[in-house]
Motif scaffolding. Structure first.
Motif, mmCIF file in Angstrom:
data_model
loop_
_atom_site.group_PDB
_atom_site.id
_atom_site.type_symbol
_atom_site.label_atom_id
_atom_site.label_comp_id
_atom_site.label_asym_id
_atom_site.label_seq_id
_atom_site.Cartn_x
_atom_site.Cartn_y
_atom_site.Cartn_z
ATOM 1 N N VAL A 1 0.837 -1.208 0.000
ATOM 2 C CA VAL A 1 0.000 0.000 0.000
ATOM 3 C C VAL A 1 0.872 1.258 0.000
ATOM 4 O O VAL A 1 0.608 2.211 -0.729
ATOM 5 C CB VAL A 1 -0.969 -0.011 1.206
ATOM 6 N N ALA A 2 1.930 1.251 0.808
ATOM 7 C CA ALA A 2 2.817 2.417 0.867
ATOM 8 C C ALA A 2 3.517 2.647 -0.473
ATOM 9 O O ALA A 2 3.626 3.783 -0.936
ATOM 10 C CB ALA A 2 3.853 2.230 1.974
ATOM 11 N N ARG A 3 3.976 1.570 -1.110
ATOM 12 C CA ARG A 3 4.624 1.721 -2.414
ATOM 13 C C ARG A 3 3.646 2.234 -3.451
ATOM 14 O O ARG A 3 3.974 3.057 -4.291
ATOM 15 C CB ARG A 3 5.204 0.391 -2.870
ATOM 16 N N ARG B 1 2.928 5.968 -2.784
ATOM 17 C CA ARG B 1 4.074 6.795 -3.158
ATOM 18 C C ARG B 1 4.200 6.866 -4.673
ATOM 19 O O ARG B 1 4.424 7.919 -5.229
ATOM 20 C CB ARG B 1 5.335 6.238 -2.529
ATOM 21 N N GLY B 2 4.034 5.764 -5.353
ATOM 22 C CA GLY B 2 4.135 5.738 -6.808
ATOM 23 C C GLY B 2 2.954 6.417 -7.471
ATOM 24 O O GLY B 2 3.079 7.001 -8.533
ATOM 25 N N GLY B 3 1.787 6.342 -6.851
ATOM 26 C CA GLY B 3 0.587 6.948 -7.418
ATOM 27 C C GLY B 3 0.683 8.459 -7.498
ATOM 28 O O GLY B 3 0.261 9.070 -8.457
ATOM 29 N N GLN C 1 3.388 13.480 -12.919
ATOM 30 C CA GLN C 1 4.457 13.389 -13.902
ATOM 31 C C GLN C 1 3.994 13.958 -15.239
ATOM 32 O O GLN C 1 2.920 13.665 -15.717
ATOM 33 C CB GLN C 1 4.856 11.924 -14.086
ATOM 34 N N GLY C 2 4.831 14.784 -15.822
ATOM 35 C CA GLY C 2 4.558 15.311 -17.140
ATOM 36 C C GLY C 2 3.636 16.513 -17.160
ATOM 37 O O GLY C 2 3.315 17.026 -18.215
ATOM 38 N N GLU D 1 6.279 17.495 -7.271
ATOM 39 C CA GLU D 1 6.076 16.128 -6.813
ATOM 40 C C GLU D 1 5.652 16.092 -5.359
ATOM 41 O O GLU D 1 5.121 15.121 -4.904
ATOM 42 C CB GLU D 1 7.350 15.309 -7.021
ATOM 43 N N ARG D 2 5.916 17.176 -4.613
ATOM 44 C CA ARG D 2 5.517 17.223 -3.210
ATOM 45 C C ARG D 2 4.622 18.427 -2.998
ATOM 46 O O ARG D 2 4.950 19.529 -3.404
ATOM 47 C CB ARG D 2 6.738 17.356 -2.313
ATOM 48 N N PRO D 3 3.484 18.244 -2.341
ATOM 49 C CA PRO D 3 2.638 19.393 -2.067
ATOM 50 C C PRO D 3 3.264 20.257 -0.983
ATOM 51 O O PRO D 3 4.092 19.803 -0.217
ATOM 52 C CB PRO D 3 1.328 18.758 -1.589
#
Length: 101
Positions: free
Chosen positions: A65-67, A70-72, A78-79, A85-87
């Motif tokens: 879930v954490a991965r 983080r990837g979501g 992206q793009g 990438e960080r609020p």
């Protein structure tokens, strides 16, 4: 006695492109070799009784879930120009506004 005949259509054979697309889709959803080693080791610890299986399951699910979380976030931003990438401060500074506290 009556015999009912049912027409069953023959299945179609997928094209090479469809097979390749299905293969890529499967490969995208498989864990990396490092992740496979991690989950295998976690399973081995549970099998040999080093940790209890509910604990191993909780660790495995929590890690997955954490991965994914983080990837979501990285995949969603992206793009896109102007997106950080960080609020927080970086995103607010890019817009020229004060960060929300």
């Amino acid at each position: 006695m009556r015999v009912h005949r049912i027409h069953v259509p023959a299945p179609s054979v997928p094209s090479g492109q469809e097979v390749a697309r299905a293969g890529r889709s499967v490969a995208e959803h498989l864990p990396s070799p490092g992740q496979c080693a991690y989950y295998t080791g976690l399973g081995a610890l549970a099998v040999f009784g080093v940790i209890e299986w509910p604990v191993a399951a909780a660790i495995g699910v929590g890690t997955a879930v954490a991965r994914r979380a983080r990837g979501g976030w990285a995949a969603a931003t992206q793009g896109e120009p102007g997106r950080s990438e960080r609020p927080g401060k970086e995103a607010a500074a890019a817009k020229g506004a004060e960060p929300a506290s």
